[in-house]
Design a protein around this motif. Structure first.
Motif, PDB file in Angstrom:
ATOM      1  N   ARG A 101       0.827  -1.226   0.000  1.00  0.00           N
ATOM      2  CA  ARG A 101       0.000   0.000   0.000  1.00  0.00           C
ATOM      3  C   ARG A 101       0.852   1.264   0.000  1.00  0.00           C
ATOM      4  NH1 ARG A 101      -3.032   1.128   4.321  1.00  0.00           N
ATOM      5  NH2 ARG A 101      -1.706  -0.010   5.800  1.00  0.00           N
ATOM      6  N   PHE A 102       1.999   1.217   0.647  1.00  0.00           N
ATOM      7  CA  PHE A 102       2.874   2.378   0.761  1.00  0.00           C
ATOM      8  C   PHE A 102       4.105   2.188  -0.133  1.00  0.00           C
ATOM      9  CE2 PHE A 102       1.710   3.791   5.380  1.00  0.00           C
ATOM     10  CZ  PHE A 102       0.363   3.792   5.032  1.00  0.00           C
ATOM     11  N   THR A 103       4.615   3.308  -0.648  1.00  0.00           N
ATOM     12  CA  THR A 103       5.838   3.282  -1.448  1.00  0.00           C
ATOM     13  C   THR A 103       6.772   4.386  -0.985  1.00  0.00           C
ATOM     14  OG1 THR A 103       4.630   2.454  -3.389  1.00  0.00           O
ATOM     15  CG2 THR A 103       6.811   3.396  -3.765  1.00  0.00           C
ATOM     16  N   ILE A 104       7.985   4.018  -0.607  1.00  0.00           N
ATOM     17  CA  ILE A 104       8.995   4.998  -0.230  1.00  0.00           C
ATOM     18  C   ILE A 104       9.877   5.270  -1.444  1.00  0.00           C
ATOM     19  CG2 ILE A 104      10.608   3.241   0.634  1.00  0.00           C
ATOM     20  CD1 ILE A 104      11.433   5.249   2.826  1.00  0.00           C
ATOM     21  N   SER A 105      10.256   6.530  -1.613  1.00  0.00           N
ATOM     22  CA  SER A 105      11.137   6.906  -2.720  1.00  0.00           C
ATOM     23  C   SER A 105      11.982   8.096  -2.281  1.00  0.00           C
ATOM     24  CB  SER A 105      10.329   7.249  -3.970  1.00  0.00           C
ATOM     25  OG  SER A 105       9.479   8.358  -3.740  1.00  0.00           O
ATOM     26  N   ARG A 106      12.967   8.423  -3.085  1.00  0.00           N
ATOM     27  CA  ARG A 106      13.833   9.548  -2.753  1.00  0.00           C
ATOM     28  C   ARG A 106      14.257  10.276  -4.012  1.00  0.00           C
ATOM     29  NH1 ARG A 106      18.574   7.081   0.497  1.00  0.00           N
ATOM     30  NH2 ARG A 106      19.354   9.237   0.448  1.00  0.00           N
TER      31      ARG A 106
END
Length: 113
Positions: free
Chosen positions: A66-71
Motif C-alpha cells: 500500500r505504501f511506497t517509499i522513494s527519494r
C-alpha cells in the motif's frame, strides 16, 4: 546540524491516498539510508519503511503493498506515497536518517470518514 522537515499530512477518508515529503539538510543526503516511522496515540513509535543509498526498499508488514517509499537526491527529499489508507494508519509520521538519532517534528495523518 541535521534538520528534517516533514509535510503532506492531513485528513483523508478510508481508501484515500496521501503523499508525505521530508526535506533533509545538514548532511550528505545521497549516502544515507532514510526511513519513515509513525506513532499512533498511546502506542510506541514504529518503523514503516526504509530506502537506502542504492534505492533498495523495505516495508513493515502492515503497509506492504500500500505504501511506497522513494527519494530524490537532487532535492534532498524522501517521500512516502500512501494508498488504500485505513483508520489504523492514523498516526504522526516522521522521517529519519537511519544512522542518526535526530527526528523532525512529524506530520499528522488522520484516516477517518
Amino acid at each position: 546540524q541535521v534538520r528534517l522537515v516533514e509535510s503532506g499530512g492531513g485528513l483523508v477518508q478510508p481508501g484515500g491516498s496521501l503523499r508525505l515529503s521530508c526535506v533533509v539538510s545538514g548532511t550528505t543526503f545521497s549516502i544515507n539510508a532514510m526511513g519513515w516511522y509513525r506513532q499512533a496515540p498511546g502506542k510506541q513509535r514504529e518503523w514503516v519503511a526504509t530506502i537506502n543509498s542504492v534505492f533498495s526498499t523495505a516495508y513493515a508488514i502492515p503497509v506492504k503493498g500500500r505504501f511506497t517509499i522513494s527519494r530524490d537526491n537532487a532535492k534532498n527529499t524522501v517521500y512516502l506515497q500512501m494508498n488504500s489508507l485505513k483508520p489504523e494508519d492514523t498516526a504522526v509520521y516522521y522521517c529519519k536518517i537511519v544512522s542518526v538519532s535526530s527526528w523532525g517534528q512529524g506530520t499528522q495523518v488522520t484516516v477517518s470518514s
